[in-house]
Design an enzyme around this catalytic site. Sequence first.
Site: not given
Ligand code: MSP
Length: 735
Positions: A18, A21, A137, A140, A161, A164, A320, A323
């Site tokens: 999203h 990312h 659990c 789960c 839990c 459950h 925040k 997804k």
């Molecule tokens: N897989 C781990 C990271 C491992 S790195 C060795 C992870 N992945 S994640 O899919 O959750 O992506 C995390 C990153 O996405 C966050 O650090 C940030 O960079 C970005 N974001 C996810 N949601 C966000 C917001 N709502 N706002 C800004 N960036 C955020 O964590």
Amino acid sequence: MKTFYVTTPIYYANSLPHMGHLYTTVVADFLTRHHRQRGFETYFLTGTDEHGTNIERASAKAGRTPREHVDYIVGELQKMFGEFGLDTEHGGYDIFMRTTEPFHYEGAAEFWRRAAERETPKGRENIYKGFYEGWFCAPCATFKTEGELLPAAEEGGNPLCPIHERPVDKVSEESYFFRLSDYEDALLELYESRPDFVRPEVRRNEVAALVRGGLEDVSISRLKSSVSWAIPVPGDPSHTVYIWFDALINYITALGWGSESRRAEAGDLFEKFWPGLHILGKDILRQHAVLWPAMLMAAGVELPRGVVAHGLWLDQTGRKGSKTLGNALELPVLRRHFQTDAVRYFLLREMSFGQDCKVDYEVILERANSDLASGLGNLVSRTLTMIHKYFDGVIPSPDISEPKRLLAKRAGVDSDALELASGLELLRDQFVQYVEELAFHRALEAAWAMIARVDKFISDAKPWELAKNEEQRETLGAVLYRAAETIRWLAVLLHPVMPESTRAMWRQLGLEGDPKDTDPTELEWGGLRAGARAGEVAALFPRIDKAKTMADIEKEMAERKASTEAETPTPLSAAAPSGAHATQAATPGSPAAEDAKPARPPQQGATEAQPAAQAQDAQGTAEGVAYITIDDFVKVELRVGQVLTAERIPKSDKLLRFTVDLGEPEPRQILAGIAEHYEPDSLVGRKLVIVSNLKPRKLRGFESQGMVLAASVGEEGRPVLATFAEDVPNGTRLK
Ligand code: MSP
């Protein structure tokens, strides 16, 4: 040659990306292009984190094998990144790193072995075997965190839990631990001696305070029977490597560290590009600023150049964007309604780097119309249109001959252009300086101040009036030259922000080559050649019809929501995951959230034999609906409570502490495990549903005198607070 290596986090390959990312990737892409313009040899890494229980679960849910699922997500992600111009073909990332690459397995195993054979700064072994203990659990098939459990039904019993509502078991599992606690002094020394290691400063202070507060050793393996979709522990195939330990190492295995096969294929990237700069959201700062440097010290590898944490995109209520919450802006929608460059510009301009920022589609639209259509776009089109109209498309001369200088001065035009040229030089230096400081919003603010200035210069000089007077022809030419030369400078400075639009600006000015090949620090006044032919004029950023576009977006979002809901299985019993349930100490375990916490041992695990989702469904079908009588129900006292204050609890990612007005003489203190989903400030003043006769309970040293009700949505149990559409007096009872 100077080199610059930048990384984004590697994104979980369980769902599509999203706007959050996209943001990190755009920041890294911007920095890469800017450095490339300045003559650095760059390497830009993004990619996916593909192991662990979440991925196994997501693939089971989608009816795919984990391998099929990650391949599918990676395909979609790469397509999306391509559409936003972030892939290799468009001058973006150099590697899309995947933790399932065989060379990564090779490098990660080598890293583990190196760490295992070396000692901590206190002379002890880095990796040791111990036992990980947690609440499990069985239905789960999942470990639960202390916080998310419900209080025990009877004195001295095990907690329940939340799904459950049956007691969980204390289960102990053999695990390897990384002796992070021995690295406290070394880490503090690192933050002290390299103040730039963690940026911005506020985050450095947070991280240092965290380390000063003491570090626990980290469980870095799981039994293969608990988590099978992961890298095997070298020399002990009954264990797999904890996903954060595996994932962080990607930043160096991508460069060939620890893997002969990668080196054979890509050369000595590690020697050339390491140490790199890590860009990430503040939500995963600890892993990058605490665990990762300690791991590197353990394995004897040079530390990164720095760790840079940006803020998060929040929705308009301050939560925040994610997804799971369904409140993050969707990339396909952004793509459909906004130009890629407009989205890139917005991301870099709107967020004060390091701080959180609220966003919705409307804010993006308004900025696109004001800054791009009316601002930059208008400056370019009015300038070029006048060059075509008054000079047949030939760039006029900047010079004003001696006899005409007085006339020019009367129209507000200096014959030597000194003022404008020095303004541009200042902009150039500030822009580059702000980028070094990662203050992208300031860099863009400065550029837009220049746009406003030149716009005003044109409006004051009134070229359309000058054109009526043959005596003022030189002045007219000088005005348009100054505007066009400013556009050339802007095209160079803004190129890393808006690669395509600045190329279009370049072409419209009739310039050869590409703005990517001009070093912004070498911009000099007068680079635009008088007498050259300008290109064709075309609107760079057509104005967006607000009413129509917003209506289209809303319709599309409603359709997307309806189709996602249709895909979500209906809960089989009141206790199933999507039903309403109470949350006192924490939300039901969000696997993503838990994966984000290396300072504590991993706490999730579905057995291969019985994945969690199936286990819950089986439970629902087998037991059916467990009826209660009205007498049971009236025992629960539910009241309306208004939040007076809300704050985070130190050292807890999940807990918020509220004072709540329940219409009683004194407000109550209530704790709720929703800190990952709600910003405290956004809740002040909200009216909530409170279980007001629940036995008080201490959590992290604070007494909770009640419980907040929230719906638990989706498999991950995202909490959505119950509230009222109409105003209700505080303390009103719910029946
Ligand atoms: N897989 C781990 C990271 C491992 S790195 C060795 C992870 N992945 S994640 O899919 O959750 O992506 C995390 C990153 O996405 C966050 O650090 C940030 O960079 C970005 N974001 C996810 N949601 C966000 C917001 N709502 N706002 C800004 N960036 C955020 O964590």
